[in-house]
Scaffold this motif. Structure first.
Motif, PDB file in Angstrom:
ATOM      1  N   ALA A 193      23.045 -51.122 -42.127  1.00 24.54           N
ATOM      2  CA  ALA A 193      23.538 -50.514 -43.369  1.00 24.54           C
ATOM      3  C   ALA A 193      24.865 -51.171 -43.757  1.00 24.54           C
ATOM      4  CB  ALA A 193      23.721 -49.012 -43.188  1.00 24.54           C
ATOM      5  N   GLY A 241      19.355 -43.580 -35.779  1.00 24.16           N
ATOM      6  CA  GLY A 241      19.272 -44.050 -37.159  1.00 24.16           C
ATOM      7  C   GLY A 241      18.225 -45.105 -37.393  1.00 24.16           C
ATOM      8  N   SER A 246      19.580 -50.107 -36.542  1.00 21.95           N
ATOM      9  CA  SER A 246      19.821 -48.811 -37.170  1.00 21.95           C
ATOM     10  C   SER A 246      19.995 -48.984 -38.673  1.00 21.95           C
ATOM     11  CB  SER A 246      21.071 -48.151 -36.582  1.00 21.95           C
ATOM     12  OG  SER A 246      21.367 -46.956 -37.263  1.00 21.95           O
ATOM     13  N   LYS A 247      19.304 -48.162 -39.436  1.00 22.81           N
ATOM     14  CA  LYS A 247      19.457 -48.157 -40.887  1.00 22.81           C
ATOM     15  C   LYS A 247      20.549 -47.184 -41.319  1.00 22.81           C
ATOM     16  CE  LYS A 247      15.730 -50.730 -41.249  1.00 22.81           C
ATOM     17  NZ  LYS A 247      15.776 -52.149 -41.683  1.00 22.81           N
ATOM     18  N   ARG A 248      21.114 -46.436 -40.354  1.00 22.71           N
ATOM     19  CA  ARG A 248      22.081 -45.389 -40.675  1.00 22.71           C
ATOM     20  C   ARG A 248      23.468 -45.946 -40.935  1.00 22.71           C
ATOM     21  NH1 ARG A 248      22.176 -41.045 -36.269  1.00 22.71           N
ATOM     22  NH2 ARG A 248      20.281 -40.400 -37.380  1.00 22.71           N
ATOM     23  N   PHE A 249      23.938 -46.839 -40.066  1.00 22.23           N
ATOM     24  CA  PHE A 249      25.327 -47.290 -40.140  1.00 22.23           C
ATOM     25  C   PHE A 249      25.420 -48.807 -40.104  1.00 22.23           C
ATOM     26  CE2 PHE A 249      24.429 -45.475 -35.849  1.00 22.23           C
ATOM     27  CZ  PHE A 249      24.234 -46.651 -35.162  1.00 22.23           C
ATOM     28  N   THR A 270      22.708 -36.432 -39.624  1.00 15.94           N
ATOM     29  CA  THR A 270      23.321 -37.616 -40.211  1.00 15.94           C
ATOM     30  C   THR A 270      24.443 -37.161 -41.126  1.00 15.94           C
ATOM     31  OG1 THR A 270      21.253 -38.887 -40.127  1.00 15.94           O
ATOM     32  CG2 THR A 270      22.953 -39.649 -41.660  1.00 15.94           C
ATOM     33  N   ARG A 314      26.505 -34.647 -49.204  1.00 20.36           N
ATOM     34  CA  ARG A 314      26.516 -35.502 -48.015  1.00 20.36           C
ATOM     35  C   ARG A 314      27.454 -34.862 -46.995  1.00 20.36           C
ATOM     36  NH1 ARG A 314      27.899 -41.470 -49.477  1.00 20.36           N
ATOM     37  NH2 ARG A 314      26.815 -41.894 -47.528  1.00 20.36           N
ATOM     38  N   THR A 318      27.194 -42.299 -41.365  1.00 26.88           N
ATOM     39  CA  THR A 318      26.699 -43.469 -42.097  1.00 26.88           C
ATOM     40  C   THR A 318      27.844 -44.383 -42.510  1.00 26.88           C
ATOM     41  OG1 THR A 318      26.852 -42.263 -44.192  1.00 26.88           O
ATOM     42  CG2 THR A 318      24.748 -42.179 -43.026  1.00 26.88           C
ATOM     43  N   ASP A 319      29.013 -43.792 -42.816  1.00 28.58           N
ATOM     44  CA  ASP A 319      30.087 -44.570 -43.436  1.00 28.58           C
ATOM     45  C   ASP A 319      31.417 -44.535 -42.683  1.00 28.58           C
ATOM     46  OD1 ASP A 319      29.258 -45.293 -46.565  1.00 28.58           O
ATOM     47  OD2 ASP A 319      28.168 -43.595 -45.739  1.00 28.58           O
TER      48      ASP A 319
END
Length: 628
Positions: A311, A35, A286-289, A543, A350, A598-599
């Motif tokens: 994130a 990510g 990481s920008k993902r999570f 992702t 998503r 991501t979430d």
């Protein structure tokens, strides 16, 4: 930076690690966490280079391991005039296999007078197994019957080195002086004479090209003074060795990857691999999570290097504890948890996914060993025939509609069309390695793409239903009309419809009336959720908004992966350095799987394999404990 912001709006370059990677103009490796935006970073570098590239006959070479990564990069570059220049000569963007084939192997095949039929591991496996069971290979058949994995040994034969040694990825072959080995080698030679190869065979032809024409080293490095390689951790030594000889000390080479995401095993020369080299750069954010998922991911990272989540953290991670008798409820319970945490608008476009390291396999232990234990239809799908592959690629009831992009749907449709053309022995399919090469082959052989493009567009935008025998007949009729210009001239619609690939599968129909092999559907409180199931390897690089990681059993390690990992995730585990090679491989698979969402990260384990101390520690870390 204005152009960069337009090209890669999902990534900022205001941190030192990314700026260093972006501005580096010499040979260097970069080890980056999941990510971190490696593809975005690479696209940004390429845009900067394209603006100032001074050469008309020298290009930039960009290599990846998958066509998915190549297509993502291509789409990003095509969004700008400067970036689109890199999509044509003298530049190259493609897979490592594609590069080796185009610049080394294919010319060798032509020089040797070999008429290529297909480079496809599945096609090779089918034909090799058929030949192995022919009466003329009686010695080989007897040897196979006495092997635990005889079919795998035959199906995974490959040529190695310029001497074309016959080996198998499935294991050890009989000794060279034996009659069974001679028949095995004869089988491989017979398929080579027919032009049927595995992807790995092409490296042997590439080795022969370099051995006989050493000047090719100078030709290639002069053509490509700058080289970028993505997902370097998945490179085998056979691949790295030839790339090193082509480019090391000649071209500027920058390699990107994450050594902890190396989940491809079985390379006997893996100790020779050099990624990441001394002095490599690092991207640890990481920008993902968010940080809660980052902490879980970091806890099982083999290198023990930090993982920082930047994130927002939307949900607490969760652990589903199930009783053995309730294992069939796990996937539905996960769906309920997703619907509890997200509104419909938050789930739109998503992906939600569930994955397990093991596809199948046995073991005298309680269920929870593989995906088939959680979803029996998934296990049955392993026994599918080519017609069932068509169902997977084309059906509206399969996971086709659950995929996020039209590009991926079109890829599946092209693959299905190629399978049909091969089944019909259409001249246009000769030498076509995959669905992506189909348009180019048809353009070269036939000149007119219109009819083929209309068929693929129709099947992409309007996935078909393949439940009954009538559905298969209808599909055959539609494809006959769309492919009529490409089929053998004497083939009638009756002969075309009778092809094995259109034969209706009663077992597949029964499966689809109950469970789809790779799709879980549920309705809860009037809301519906449909999500895809698969192996960790099949979802690497994806992702998801929410991911379920199902525990699995490692046959060689004799351990369940989450039973082993949960204490580390809870912060109370000890002795990571004492794990065996196979146990570390299990942890790497979990690292890949747990870094997809991501979430919402959710794990599932049998309650009998998780002790109270681990549960208490997880709760203290903010984990939700759920039951079926």
């Amino acid at each position: 930076m204005g152009d960069l912001e337009q090209l890669v709006p999902d990534l900022r370059f205001d941190d030192e690690e990314r700026r260093e990677a972006l501005l580096e103009n010499g040979t260097k490796d970069f080890n980056a966490v999941p990510g971190s935006g490696k593809t975005s970073l690479l696209a940004a570098k390429l845009l900067l280079l394209a603006k100032k590239w001074p050469h008309s006959h020298k290009g930039i070479c960009i290599l990846s391991h998958t066509n998915i990564a190549r297509e993502e990069l291509t789409l990003r570059l095509a969004a700008s005039a400067e970036g689109s220049r890199l999509l044509a000569y003298p530049h190259f963007i493609g897979t490592i296999h594609g590069f080796i084939n185009q610049f080394l192997a294919m010319s060798t095949l032509r020089r040797l007078g070999i008429n290529l039929d297909v480079i496809d591991d599945e096609v090779f496996a089918k034909r090799a197994w058929s030949l192995a069971n022919s009466p003329r290979n009686s010695k080989l058949r007897y040897w196979i019957r006495n092997q635990r994995n005889g079919e795998e040994l035959v199906s995974k034969l490959f040529y190695k080195s310029s001497r074309f040694e016959v080996l198998s990825e499935g294991g050890k072959l009989p000794r060279p002086h034996t009659a069974s080995f001679k028949q095995m080698a004869g089988l491989k030679k017979a398929l080579a004479h027919e032009g049927v190869f595995r992807h790995r065979d092409m490296f042997a032809f590439a080795e022969l090209a370099l051995a006989e024409q050493p000047h090719l080293l100078d030709v290639i490095h002069r053509r490509f003074p700058m080289v970028f390689i993505d997902e370097m951790q998945d490179t085998s030594w056979e691949q790295e060795d030839i790339l090193n000889r082509l480019f090391d000390s000649r071209s500027v080479v920058q390699r990107f990857g994450d050594i902890d995401q190396k989940i491809i095993s079985g390379d006997p020369e893996s100790e020779k691999l050099t990624f990441p080299r001394t002095g490599h750069g690092t991207i640890s954010t990481s920008k993902r999570f968010g940080q809660r998922i980052a902490e879980a991911v970091e806890s099982i990272r083999g290198s023990q290097l930090p993982v920082v989540g930047e994130a927002r953290g939307a949900c607490n991670p969760a652990l589903i504890l199930y009783k053995t008798t309730d294992i069939s409820h796990v996937l539905f319970r996960f769906g309920e948890l997703v619907l509890d945490r997200f509104k419909d608008a938050e789930l739109k476009n998503r992906p939600v996914r569930a994955m397990c390291t093991r596809r199948g396999g046995e073991g005298k232990v309680a269920p929870g060993r593989n995906m088939g234990d959680y979803w029996p239809a998934f296990g049955r799908a392993d026994r599918t025939s080519p017609k069932d592959s068509m169902q997977t690629l084309l059906s509206a009831q399969h996971d086709l509609l659950d995929r996020p992009t039209l590009s991926e749907r079109a890829n599946d449709v092209r693959r299905a069309v190629l399978l049909v053309l091969r089944g019909a022995k259409a001249p246009a399919s000769e030498g076509v390695r995959d669905g992506r090469s189909l348009f180019r082959a048809v353009r070269e052989q036939e000149g007119n793409l219109g009819q083929l493009q209309r068929l693929i567009r129709d099947l992409t935008l309007n996935p078909v239903s393949l439940v009954s025998a009538d559905d298969w007949i209808s599909l055959a009729s539609k494809m006959y009309q769309g492919l009529s210009d490409l089929l053998p001239s004497a083939m009638t619609i009756e002969e075309f419809t009778a092809l094995d690939i259109f034969a209706h599968s009663q077992e597949a129909e029964e499966c689809r009336h109950n469970e789809l092999p790779t799709v879980c559907k549920l309705i809860n409180a009037g809301r519906e959720l449909q999500y895809t199931l698969g192996t960790v390897a099949s979802m690497k690089g994806e992702t998801h908004v929410a991911s379920l990681v199902l525990e699995s059993y490692g046959g060689n390690s004799k351990r369940f992966d989450l039973q082993m990992a949960l204490p580390f995730i809870a912060g109370i585990g000890k002795g990571y350095g004492k794990l065996t090679v196979t146990q570390r491989a299990q942890m790497r698979n979990l690292y890949v799987a747990m870094s997809r969402p991501t979430d919402f990260l959710c794990l599932a384990a049998n309650e009998s394999r998780v002790d109270e101390g681990t549960i208490t520690a997880l709760v203290a870390k903010g984990w939700d404990i759920e039951t079926c």
